[in-house]
Design a protein around this motif. Structure first.
Motif, PDB file in Angstrom:
ATOM      1  N   UNK A   1     -24.032   9.865  -3.173  1.00 33.94           N
ATOM      2  CA  UNK A   1     -23.796   9.678  -1.741  1.00 33.94           C
ATOM      3  C   UNK A   1     -22.839  10.724  -1.188  1.00 33.94           C
ATOM      4  N   UNK A   2     -21.849  11.094  -1.983  1.00 35.17           N
ATOM      5  CA  UNK A   2     -20.936  12.156  -1.556  1.00 35.17           C
ATOM      6  C   UNK A   2     -21.709  13.451  -1.333  1.00 35.17           C
ATOM      7  N   UNK A   3     -22.638  13.751  -2.255  1.00 33.13           N
ATOM      8  CA  UNK A   3     -23.447  14.957  -2.126  1.00 33.13           C
ATOM      9  C   UNK A   3     -24.363  14.876  -0.911  1.00 33.13           C
ATOM     10  N   UNK A   4     -24.978  13.722  -0.680  1.00 30.02           N
ATOM     11  CA  UNK A   4     -25.852  13.550   0.481  1.00 30.02           C
ATOM     12  C   UNK A   4     -25.077  13.713   1.781  1.00 30.02           C
ATOM     13  N   UNK A   5     -23.900  13.106   1.836  1.00 29.92           N
ATOM     14  CA  UNK A   5     -23.085  13.217   3.050  1.00 29.92           C
ATOM     15  C   UNK A   5     -22.683  14.662   3.311  1.00 29.92           C
ATOM     16  N   UNK A   6     -22.414  15.398   2.247  1.00 30.53           N
ATOM     17  CA  UNK A   6     -22.055  16.809   2.404  1.00 30.53           C
ATOM     18  C   UNK A   6     -23.242  17.607   2.931  1.00 30.53           C
TER      19      UNK A   6
ATOM     20  N   UNK B   1       0.837  -1.210   0.000  1.00 30.14           N
ATOM     21  CA  UNK B   1       0.000   0.000   0.000  1.00 30.14           C
ATOM     22  C   UNK B   1       0.866   1.251   0.000  1.00 30.14           C
ATOM     23  N   UNK B   2       0.484   2.232  -0.814  1.00 34.76           N
ATOM     24  CA  UNK B   2       1.231   3.487  -0.910  1.00 34.76           C
ATOM     25  C   UNK B   2       0.299   4.675  -0.716  1.00 34.76           C
ATOM     26  N   UNK B   3       0.877   5.749  -0.202  1.00 30.66           N
ATOM     27  CA  UNK B   3       0.120   6.994  -0.079  1.00 30.66           C
ATOM     28  C   UNK B   3      -0.731   7.052   1.176  1.00 30.66           C
ATOM     29  N   UNK B   4      -1.631   8.039   1.233  1.00 34.19           N
ATOM     30  CA  UNK B   4      -2.467   8.243   2.432  1.00 34.19           C
ATOM     31  C   UNK B   4      -3.363   7.046   2.711  1.00 34.19           C
ATOM     32  N   UNK B   5      -3.755   6.910   3.974  1.00 31.99           N
ATOM     33  CA  UNK B   5      -4.703   5.856   4.334  1.00 31.99           C
ATOM     34  C   UNK B   5      -6.022   6.071   3.600  1.00 31.99           C
ATOM     35  N   UNK B   6      -6.698   4.993   3.286  1.00 28.78           N
ATOM     36  CA  UNK B   6      -7.974   5.066   2.571  1.00 28.78           C
ATOM     37  C   UNK B   6      -9.007   5.867   3.350  1.00 28.78           C
ATOM     38  N   UNK B   7      -8.931   5.815   4.699  1.00 29.02           N
ATOM     39  CA  UNK B   7      -9.923   6.485   5.532  1.00 29.02           C
ATOM     40  C   UNK B   7      -9.761   8.004   5.574  1.00 29.02           C
ATOM     41  N   UNK B   8      -8.639   8.517   5.067  1.00 30.92           N
ATOM     42  CA  UNK B   8      -8.473   9.974   5.047  1.00 30.92           C
ATOM     43  C   UNK B   8      -9.504  10.629   4.143  1.00 30.92           C
ATOM     44  N   UNK B   9      -9.969   9.898   3.137  1.00 34.46           N
ATOM     45  CA  UNK B   9     -10.979  10.431   2.227  1.00 34.46           C
ATOM     46  C   UNK B   9     -12.287   9.658   2.247  1.00 34.46           C
ATOM     47  N   UNK B  10     -12.213   8.362   2.503  1.00 29.50           N
ATOM     48  CA  UNK B  10     -13.377   7.500   2.286  1.00 29.50           C
ATOM     49  C   UNK B  10     -13.868   6.842   3.563  1.00 29.50           C
ATOM     50  N   UNK B  11     -15.145   6.473   3.538  1.00 25.97           N
ATOM     51  CA  UNK B  11     -15.741   5.806   4.698  1.00 25.97           C
ATOM     52  C   UNK B  11     -16.731   4.719   4.285  1.00 25.97           C
ATOM     53  N   UNK B  12     -16.827   4.438   2.986  1.00 26.69           N
ATOM     54  CA  UNK B  12     -17.831   3.473   2.539  1.00 26.69           C
ATOM     55  C   UNK B  12     -17.425   2.836   1.217  1.00 26.69           C
ATOM     56  N   UNK B  13     -17.567   1.519   1.126  1.00 21.75           N
ATOM     57  CA  UNK B  13     -17.365   0.817  -0.139  1.00 21.75           C
ATOM     58  C   UNK B  13     -18.666   0.854  -0.929  1.00 21.75           C
ATOM     59  N   UNK B  14     -18.587   1.312  -2.166  1.00 19.72           N
ATOM     60  CA  UNK B  14     -19.766   1.410  -3.029  1.00 19.72           C
ATOM     61  C   UNK B  14     -19.900   0.179  -3.924  1.00 19.72           C
TER      62      UNK B  14
END
Length: 574
Positions: A484-489, A366-379
């Protein structure tokens, strides 16, 4: 149905309440003009609900019903996401038949032809169980024509009695809830503040959140509820206006529910030390509280806010459209359903981040930032062929999360091992459908293709699916991701940074072990090769069958089916 003059017993996870159908009740607790429940003492509760206040009372009562041949059903307060074949997964509002309740934390039940364990704290027991076979689907308050015709031949007082049962349960559970809140504030928080050497103000804020504000709010709510409660003829009570009047006040639960996972983590850390375990147990005994641990009491507000729409939905079911309270009940149901759905969605996301963190830890390189820094749900997830500008194709397994698409490569020998191969920022690209045939000026011919095109440059990612239906699923998944991104916002759906870090830390420490669920979900009972004891004809004390009441809550979203794909991968196997 319950005939006039018979004794109707009904109960839920928060109360075991004996009621006579002629209007009498064994509980006479009242609040004073300031919304205080001082007259509603521990002794009053013991007299009104003696079996409920005894450890294991609920389980005993359920098993008595099951032993007598009664069908005992519960409805889910929120989603239960699980990767374990011996656990029962469900979504908010699902109906589960309880087959055994001998364990206080985990019950054995059936849903959609599957039998498995499920956490008892995730469900609410129905009242009026005989209504199970009578149109348990559909909009609350509406009856199919054939059911309506059949109901016209029943006793005219039956529906009034059902409404009476629901009204009494709402008021009764509210009183018991106030008792629990008072015990937490006076039995735990007050004692903790006296021991400054053991607790800092920050620790207490983390553990108890704004529960004192909730206690004050609920006392005012109960005061207004009592005013609207018609003791002589409960079915005439008009309580819908109470929920509408206080609907903005229920927003304080959002802060508490957001804080609750952190509270569980902080409390779990303290409970590893013997002196804190002894201290909290001493607080419970001093306050004469029922035999529930502190984390169980702290879960009560989360359960309560999710229970309101279920109670209002069943009340609407037994409220005639001509009733003066019908419109208010209907509006209150919608309002409280929205509050509960938002909280349920947050809980579901919190459960998801633990799984996502464990998934990332399992990915090689795995490289780069953790997945949770941007995401919280598998679509969505699945295999696609990625095609470069030079026409080079590569088979990859893709995982679409909110905000990003992660590409992995399967090991040639061990197909359950995944290697990290990059990611795409979904916020920076647009989805473009590609028709079958030759692509532009090049000689490349494609089928079942689509593109993710950069919003700022000329960069584009071309993907091909194996079948047209696979392509359709990916196109829909990409649209769902944006929605979903829009709803979460719009809803302010953000996972606290400390919770993300905690999830990653736990995943790194535990490897691929199963994490503890949100809301203090207890550890599952040991897996059994044999069936539970209820199927081995265990004998329990006899008891008369208890008629009970119900309603379905409508989840904000359907649960994602794509975790099923994850379960096929090694990181999620037991």
């Amino acid at each position: 149905m319950v005939a006039r003059g018979e004794v109707a017993r009904f109960w839920s996870l928060e109360s075991l309440h004996l009621v006579s159908s002629d209007g009498g009740t064994e509980s006479s607790a009242l609040v004073d003009d300031n919304g205080s429940e001082e007259d509603f003492s521990y002794e009053d509760l013991c007299r009104a609900n003696p079996r409920y206040l005894q450890p294991g009372g609920e389980q005993l009562a359920i098993n008595e019903l099951i032993s007598d041949g009664s069908v005992v059903c519960a409805e889910a307060l929120w989603d239960h996401v699980t990767m374990d074949d011996q656990e029962l997964g469900f979504k908010a509002g699902d109906v589960i038949q309880v087959l055994e309740a001998s364990n206080k934390d985990w019950w054995w039940g059936r849903s959609e032809e599957k039998e498995a364990w499920f956490p008892a704290s995730f469900v609410r027991l129905r009242v009026n169980q005989e209504e199970l076979s009578e149109g348990s689907s559909g909009t609350p308050g509406e009856e199919p024509e054939e059911d309506a015709g059949r109901n016209r031949h029943k006793h005219p007082e039956s529906k009034q009695q059902m409404r009476t049962n629901v009204i009494r349960e709402i008021v009764s559970t509210e009183r018991v809830y106030i008792k629990h809140l008072r015990d937490i504030c006076e039995g735990y928080i007050r004692q903790c503040r006296k021991h400054t050497a053991m607790f800092t103000a920050v620790q207490l804020g983390t553990i108890f959140g704004n529960i004192e504000d909730i206690y004050k709010f609920q006392r005012m709510f109960l005061k207004d509820l009592e005013k609207q409660y018609n003791k002589e003829e409960p079915h005439l009570s008009e309580i819908g206006s109470c929920f509408l009047q206080h609907q903005e006040g229920f927003a304080i639960y959002s802060e508490y529910c957001n804080n609750h996972p952190g509270a569980c983590a902080e409390l779990a850390g303290l409970m590893k030390q013997g002196r804190y375990r002894h201290f909290f147990e001493a607080c419970r005994l001093l306050q004469q509280m029922i035999d529930i641990s502190l984390d169980g009491f702290l879960l009560t507000p989360v359960q309560k806010i999710c229970k309101y729409p279920l109670q209002l939905a069943e009340l609407l079911k037994y409220t005639a459209p001509a009733h003066s309270d019908y419109n208010n009940i209907k509006a209150a149901y919608e309002a409280m359903k929205n509050v509960a759905c938002l909280i349920n969605e947050r809980k579901r996301k919190l459960e998801s981040i633990d799984k996502i963190a464990r998934w990332q830890v399992s990915i090689v390189g795995w490289e780069g930032p953790d997945i949770l820094e941007q995401s919280s749900e598998l679509i969505h997830s699945g295999e696609l062929t990625s095609i470069s500008r030079q026409g080079r194709s590569q088979q990859r397994t893709f995982f679409l999360f909110d905000h990003q698409l992660v590409a992995c490569k399967k090991d040639r020998l061990r197909r359950d091992v995944l290697y990290y191969r990059g990611r795409t920022d979904m916020d920076a690209v647009e989805l473009v459908d590609v028709e079958d045939g030759r692509l532009g000026a090049c000689s490349l011919s494609v089928r079942n293709a689509f593109k993710l095109v950069s919003r700022t440059g000329d960069e584009a990612h071309l993907f091909c699916a194996r079948k047209p239906e696979d392509k359709a699923r990916w196109l829909q998944a990409c649209r769902d991701e944006r929605r979903r991104v829009q709803e979460d916002r719009e809803l302010g759906m953000e996972i606290p940074e400390n919770q993300k870090k905690l999830a990653m830390l736990n995943a790194q420490k535990a490897g691929h072990g199963k994490s503890k669920g949100y809301g203090g979900c207890p550890a599952a009972p040991p897996h059994q090769t044999s069936r539970p004891v209820h199927q081995r004809h265990i004998t329990v004390p006899p008891s008369a069958p208890q008629p009970q009441v119900f309603a379905l809550a409508e989840p904000r979203r359907k649960p994602s089916p794509f975790w099923h794909t994850f379960s096929k991968l090694a990181p999620f196997r037991k």
